[in-house]
Design a protein around this motif. Structure first.
Motif, mmCIF file in Angstrom:
data_model
loop_
_atom_site.group_PDB
_atom_site.id
_atom_site.type_symbol
_atom_site.label_atom_id
_atom_site.label_comp_id
_atom_site.label_asym_id
_atom_site.label_seq_id
_atom_site.Cartn_x
_atom_site.Cartn_y
_atom_site.Cartn_z
ATOM 1 N N PRO A 237 -8.467 -69.165 -26.942
ATOM 2 C CA PRO A 237 -7.250 -69.917 -26.615
ATOM 3 C C PRO A 237 -7.346 -70.520 -25.216
ATOM 4 N N LYS A 238 -6.638 -71.630 -25.007
ATOM 5 C CA LYS A 238 -6.647 -72.240 -23.682
ATOM 6 C C LYS A 238 -5.220 -72.348 -23.167
ATOM 7 N N SER A 239 -5.085 -72.222 -21.868
ATOM 8 C CA SER A 239 -3.818 -72.457 -21.188
ATOM 9 C C SER A 239 -4.089 -72.515 -19.700
ATOM 10 N N VAL A 240 -3.231 -73.230 -18.984
ATOM 11 C CA VAL A 240 -3.293 -73.229 -17.522
ATOM 12 C C VAL A 240 -2.068 -72.526 -16.941
ATOM 13 N N HIS A 241 -1.203 -72.015 -17.809
ATOM 14 C CA HIS A 241 0.029 -71.377 -17.370
ATOM 15 C C HIS A 241 -0.148 -69.858 -17.339
ATOM 16 N N ARG A 242 0.159 -69.252 -16.202
ATOM 17 C CA ARG A 242 -0.100 -67.829 -16.015
ATOM 18 C C ARG A 242 0.538 -66.971 -17.108
ATOM 19 N N GLU A 243 1.791 -67.253 -17.446
ATOM 20 C CA GLU A 243 2.472 -66.423 -18.427
ATOM 21 C C GLU A 243 1.825 -66.538 -19.797
ATOM 22 N N ARG A 244 1.352 -67.714 -20.158
ATOM 23 C CA ARG A 244 0.675 -67.892 -21.445
ATOM 24 C C ARG A 244 -0.708 -67.269 -21.430
ATOM 25 N N ILE A 245 -1.392 -67.374 -20.317
ATOM 26 C CA ILE A 245 -2.704 -66.734 -20.184
ATOM 27 C C ILE A 245 -2.568 -65.230 -20.402
ATOM 28 N N ILE A 246 -1.568 -64.629 -19.778
ATOM 29 C CA ILE A 246 -1.319 -63.187 -19.948
ATOM 30 C C ILE A 246 -0.951 -62.879 -21.389
ATOM 31 N N GLU A 247 -0.061 -63.660 -21.956
ATOM 32 C CA GLU A 247 0.414 -63.439 -23.331
ATOM 33 C C GLU A 247 -0.729 -63.482 -24.331
ATOM 34 N N ASN A 248 -1.643 -64.425 -24.166
ATOM 35 C CA ASN A 248 -2.719 -64.601 -25.143
ATOM 36 C C ASN A 248 -3.705 -63.438 -25.175
ATOM 37 N N LEU A 249 -3.738 -62.664 -24.112
ATOM 38 C CA LEU A 249 -4.626 -61.492 -24.099
ATOM 39 C C LEU A 249 -3.911 -60.230 -24.588
ATOM 40 N N ASP A 250 -2.596 -60.275 -24.644
ATOM 41 C CA ASP A 250 -1.801 -59.089 -24.979
ATOM 42 C C ASP A 250 -1.648 -58.961 -26.499
ATOM 43 N N VAL A 251 -2.773 -58.724 -27.170
ATOM 44 C CA VAL A 251 -2.746 -58.676 -28.637
ATOM 45 C C VAL A 251 -3.411 -57.407 -29.180
ATOM 46 N N PHE A 252 -3.608 -56.424 -28.313
ATOM 47 C CA PHE A 252 -4.336 -55.223 -28.730
ATOM 48 C C PHE A 252 -3.437 -53.990 -28.844
ATOM 49 N N ASP A 253 -2.115 -54.203 -28.810
ATOM 50 C CA ASP A 253 -1.183 -53.076 -28.902
ATOM 51 C C ASP A 253 -0.370 -53.089 -30.197
ATOM 52 N N PHE A 254 -0.783 -53.900 -31.181
ATOM 53 C CA PHE A 254 -0.133 -53.896 -32.484
ATOM 54 C C PHE A 254 -1.163 -54.299 -33.528
ATOM 55 N N ALA A 255 -0.845 -54.054 -34.784
ATOM 56 C CA ALA A 255 -1.773 -54.388 -35.869
ATOM 57 C C ALA A 255 -1.000 -54.966 -37.045
ATOM 58 N N LEU A 256 -1.515 -56.044 -37.606
ATOM 59 C CA LEU A 256 -0.937 -56.644 -38.804
ATOM 60 C C LEU A 256 -1.364 -55.837 -40.021
ATOM 61 N N ASN A 257 -0.489 -55.746 -41.015
ATOM 62 C CA ASN A 257 -0.884 -55.050 -42.238
ATOM 63 C C ASN A 257 -1.588 -56.014 -43.188
ATOM 64 N N ASP A 258 -2.155 -55.494 -44.260
ATOM 65 C CA ASP A 258 -2.955 -56.315 -45.169
ATOM 66 C C ASP A 258 -2.142 -57.451 -45.776
ATOM 67 N N ASP A 259 -0.899 -57.191 -46.099
ATOM 68 C CA ASP A 259 -0.061 -58.236 -46.687
ATOM 69 C C ASP A 259 0.196 -59.357 -45.688
ATOM 70 N N GLU A 260 0.405 -58.996 -44.440
ATOM 71 C CA GLU A 260 0.631 -60.017 -43.405
ATOM 72 C C GLU A 260 -0.619 -60.855 -43.177
ATOM 73 N N LEU A 261 -1.776 -60.210 -43.182
ATOM 74 C CA LEU A 261 -3.028 -60.958 -43.062
ATOM 75 C C LEU A 261 -3.184 -61.933 -44.218
ATOM 76 N N ARG A 262 -2.861 -61.485 -45.429
ATOM 77 C CA ARG A 262 -2.957 -62.365 -46.602
ATOM 78 C C ARG A 262 -1.964 -63.527 -46.505
#
Length: 290
Positions: A237-262
């Motif tokens: 992902p790309k961004s020059v905005h600090r809050e978006r840069i932080i947000e885009n890395l904050d994806v390791f504290d939840f998990a999608l279930n199989d139905d959501e992935l589908r």
């Protein structure tokens, strides 16, 4: 789900990287410095982005040790050919201010001069053998391009970076990469506005993605990046905005279930180009020698 991926030669690569495509040089330094300060350890650039110098400066200003940053860049087609690609490495390394590049890839297939594409990749193989780069790969290669490349070279690409988001899931290309032991890496991983049959649509405002995001208290961008990571892909992902840069890395504290992935997989609409047949041309981009 790990925040790093193992390439086919054993090299570890952070799953999420900061992209700097179309980031103006004046904003690139701050974006890279910010990303590294908040936890990124992977930056993706290219000679054709004309901001490699600024990427290098951002890394130096961050204070993060060079050996802790995974640097990925690309050889542009005007530098295709064996000797030309060796020189392209020297130019990129000089601009980045490094001796070794972690991942060096060909920016795209160039069907009109595929013999030079092959020679360029052989140059990458030489750089890999010499230790100048830690891994090599390609970008925007379709299955037919991969077949032609593998028939004439020795090292299987570690990565194939392609456009990939919920509205263009690239199932055929992902399968072609997987069967060859090539990691799929997504550029434009959260989409953006695309035109489909005259209508403007974006995965960022898709109702299905929004419903899932609301369920986890996350943004639609975070849901899409989590989708990539859980399905074993790298995303840039790309961004020059600090809050978006932080947000885009904050994806390791939840998990999608199989139905959501589908559900997300099922949002595919399709792309606007056929990677296997499109002759990209040079787009008039020339890479300076300095």
């Amino acid at each position: 789900m790990t925040d790093s991926l193992t390439l086919n030669n054993g090299v570890l690569m952070p799953a999420i990287g900061l992209g700097v495509y179309q980031t103006p040089p004046a904003e690139t330094v701050t974006a890279v410095q910010t990303a590294l300060e908040v936890g990124y350890r992977h930056v993706d650039t290219a000679a054709a982005y004309l901001n490699e110098r600024e990427v290098g400066e951002g890394i130096r200003r961050s204070g993060v040790a060079r050996e802790d940053v995974f640097i990925e860049t690309k050889v542009w087609i005007t530098d295709y050919g064996y000797d030309q690609t060796l020189h392209a490495f020297e130019k990129s390394a000089k601009k980045l201010g490094v001796d070794q590049i972690d991942l060096l890839i060909l920016h795209q297939a160039y069907p009109a001069i595929f013999d030079k594409t092959i020679e360029a990749y052989k140059g990458l193989e030489r750089l890999l053998a010499d230790g100048a780069v830690r891994a090599i790969g390609v970008s925007n290669f379709g299955p037919n391009h991969l077949d032609r490349l593998l028939n004439e070279t020795s090292v299987v690409p570690a990565v194939n970076q392609i456009e990939l988001h919920p509205y263009n899931t690239r199932a055929e290309e992902r399968a072609a990469n997987a069967v060859r032991g090539i990691l799929t890496q997504a550029w434009s991983p959260i989409g953006g506005v695309r035109h489909y049959n005259g209508d403007e649509k974006s995965p960022l405002t898709d109702p299905t993605v929004q419903t899932i995001a609301d369920r986890y208290g996350k943004s639609t961008a975070q849901v899409m990046l989590r989708w990539h990571v859980q399905e074993g892909r790298s995303a840039i992902p790309k961004s020059v905005h600090r809050e978006r840069i932080i947000e885009n890395l904050d994806v390791f504290d939840f998990a999608l279930n199989d139905d959501e992935l589908r559900q997300i997989d099922g949002l595919h609409i399709g792309g606007t180009v056929d990677t296997d047949t499109l002759d990209f041309g040079s787009f008039g981009i020339e890479i300076d020698e300095a």
